[in-house]
Design a protein around this motif. Structure first.
Motif, mmCIF file in Angstrom:
data_model
loop_
_atom_site.group_PDB
_atom_site.id
_atom_site.type_symbol
_atom_site.label_atom_id
_atom_site.label_comp_id
_atom_site.label_asym_id
_atom_site.label_seq_id
_atom_site.Cartn_x
_atom_site.Cartn_y
_atom_site.Cartn_z
ATOM 1 N N LEU A 81 90.457 4.803 29.241
ATOM 2 C CA LEU A 81 90.352 6.355 29.930
ATOM 3 C C LEU A 81 90.221 6.016 31.411
ATOM 4 C CD1 LEU A 81 87.535 7.223 27.486
ATOM 5 C CD2 LEU A 81 89.842 8.287 27.665
ATOM 6 N N GLY A 82 91.217 6.808 31.977
ATOM 7 C CA GLY A 82 91.537 6.312 33.450
ATOM 8 C C GLY A 82 92.546 5.176 33.546
ATOM 9 N N CYS A 83 93.245 5.045 32.827
ATOM 10 C CA CYS A 83 93.903 3.450 32.774
ATOM 11 C C CYS A 83 94.750 3.391 33.874
ATOM 12 C CB CYS A 83 94.949 3.525 31.515
ATOM 13 S SG CYS A 83 96.414 4.813 31.594
ATOM 14 N N GLY A 84 95.045 4.139 34.697
ATOM 15 C CA GLY A 84 95.586 3.556 36.019
ATOM 16 C C GLY A 84 97.115 3.247 35.682
ATOM 17 N N MET B 129 93.406 19.707 38.681
ATOM 18 C CA MET B 129 92.616 18.434 39.018
ATOM 19 C C MET B 129 92.810 18.539 40.430
ATOM 20 S SD MET B 129 93.577 14.657 38.123
ATOM 21 C CE MET B 129 94.393 15.448 36.521
ATOM 22 N N ARG B 130 91.720 18.269 41.098
ATOM 23 C CA ARG B 130 91.733 18.201 42.462
ATOM 24 C C ARG B 130 92.552 17.032 42.993
ATOM 25 N NH1 ARG B 130 87.100 19.064 40.448
ATOM 26 N NH2 ARG B 130 86.988 16.697 40.438
#
Ligand SMILES: C[S@@+](CC[C@H](N)C(=O)[O-])C[C@H]1O[C@@H](n2cnc3c(N)ncnc32)[C@H](O)[C@@H]1O
Length: 231
Positions: free
Chosen positions: A48-51, A1-2
């Motif tokens: 998704l992308g729950c932070g 991942m970047r």
């Protein structure tokens, strides 16, 4: 991942701290998305992308039966763990890769708040969301507003490029600037049906907490939020 798209290390910690009460996250994006979610009682939700788990907590408090949170950032997930304890299942995963650990048709609701524009492999991600949602299930997506991006970055409205937005003085968020046509086109192209589109403005709570940003969200668009149905 970047490193520049995923909120690693200190950048994740800064975002997690701000998201609790920030004009943009807590008082603009989140209330609009939760309104679009409607009654979530008894629902199986994938975030998704729950932070830092702000959505997961709200959804559980509103009666969701089960929440699985997925994110690529270890510092975000640490904050989510602190917030949620064992009330949700949290999984570190790069959303550029298929969601192989999730079963077909195992969720009623997928929430993807302010994540979509960070992703390159969006067609694959949408196909995966379609796979894990049951027929009739709901997908909520929020993203940066194309007109807001045009205002901020200038150039052509029709630019389709990665941009970098300064964050907290020392960091930059890298994401895809997209036209409305592209954003909706991708979602509809993945065979989701659009049910509602919102252009969220900050709630009254933000007027006291951060009057300058409150005003800003009421004069210039920041986010788009959509509710879609998986047929
Ligand atoms: C703006 S934050 C939003 C967090 C949360 N949805 C919210 O609204 O509070 C974006 C989140 O997406 C995650 N993210 C970005 N790119 C990702 C990727 N490729 N894989 C997994 N997570 C990613 C970041 O780690 C971060 O937690």
């Amino acid at each position: 991942m970047r490193a520049d798209t995923a909120y690693h290390g200190e950048m994740g910690e800064r975002f997690a701290a701000q998201a609790t009460d920030s004009a943009y996250n807590a008082h603009t994006d989140r209330p609009a998305m939760l309104r679009l979610a409607g009654d979530v009682s008894g629902l199986r939700v994938v975030d998704l992308g729950c932070g830092a788990g702000h959505y997961a907590v709200e959804l559980l408090e509103r009666g969701a039966a089960r929440v699985v949170g997925v994110d690529g950032s270890e510092s975000m997930l640490r904050a989510a763990e602190r917030r949620l304890g064992d009330r949700a299942v949290l999984r570190r995963h790069d959303l550029e890769e298929p969601l192989t650990f999730l079963e077909d048709q195992s969720f009623d609701l997928a929430v993807m708040a302010l994540v979509y524009h960070h992703i390159d492999a969006r067609e694959q991600l949408l196909a995966e969301i379609r796979r894990v949602l049951r027929p009739g299930g709901t997908l909520l997506v929020s993203t940066t507003h194309p007109t807001g991006d045009w205002n901020y970055f200038g150039g052509s409205y029709f630019s389709d490029e990665r941009v970098e937005l300064p964050f907290d003085g020392r960091f930059a968020l890298s994401y895809w600037r997209m036209t409305l046509e592209r954003f909706l086109g991708e979602l509809l192209g993945a065979r989701f049906v659009l049910e509602e589109l919102a252009e969220p403005r900050a709630t009254e709570k933000a007027r006291l907490a951060d009057p300058r940003r409150y005003e800003k969200t009421h004069t210039s668009p920041s986010f788009l939020a959509v509710r879609l149905r998986r047929p």
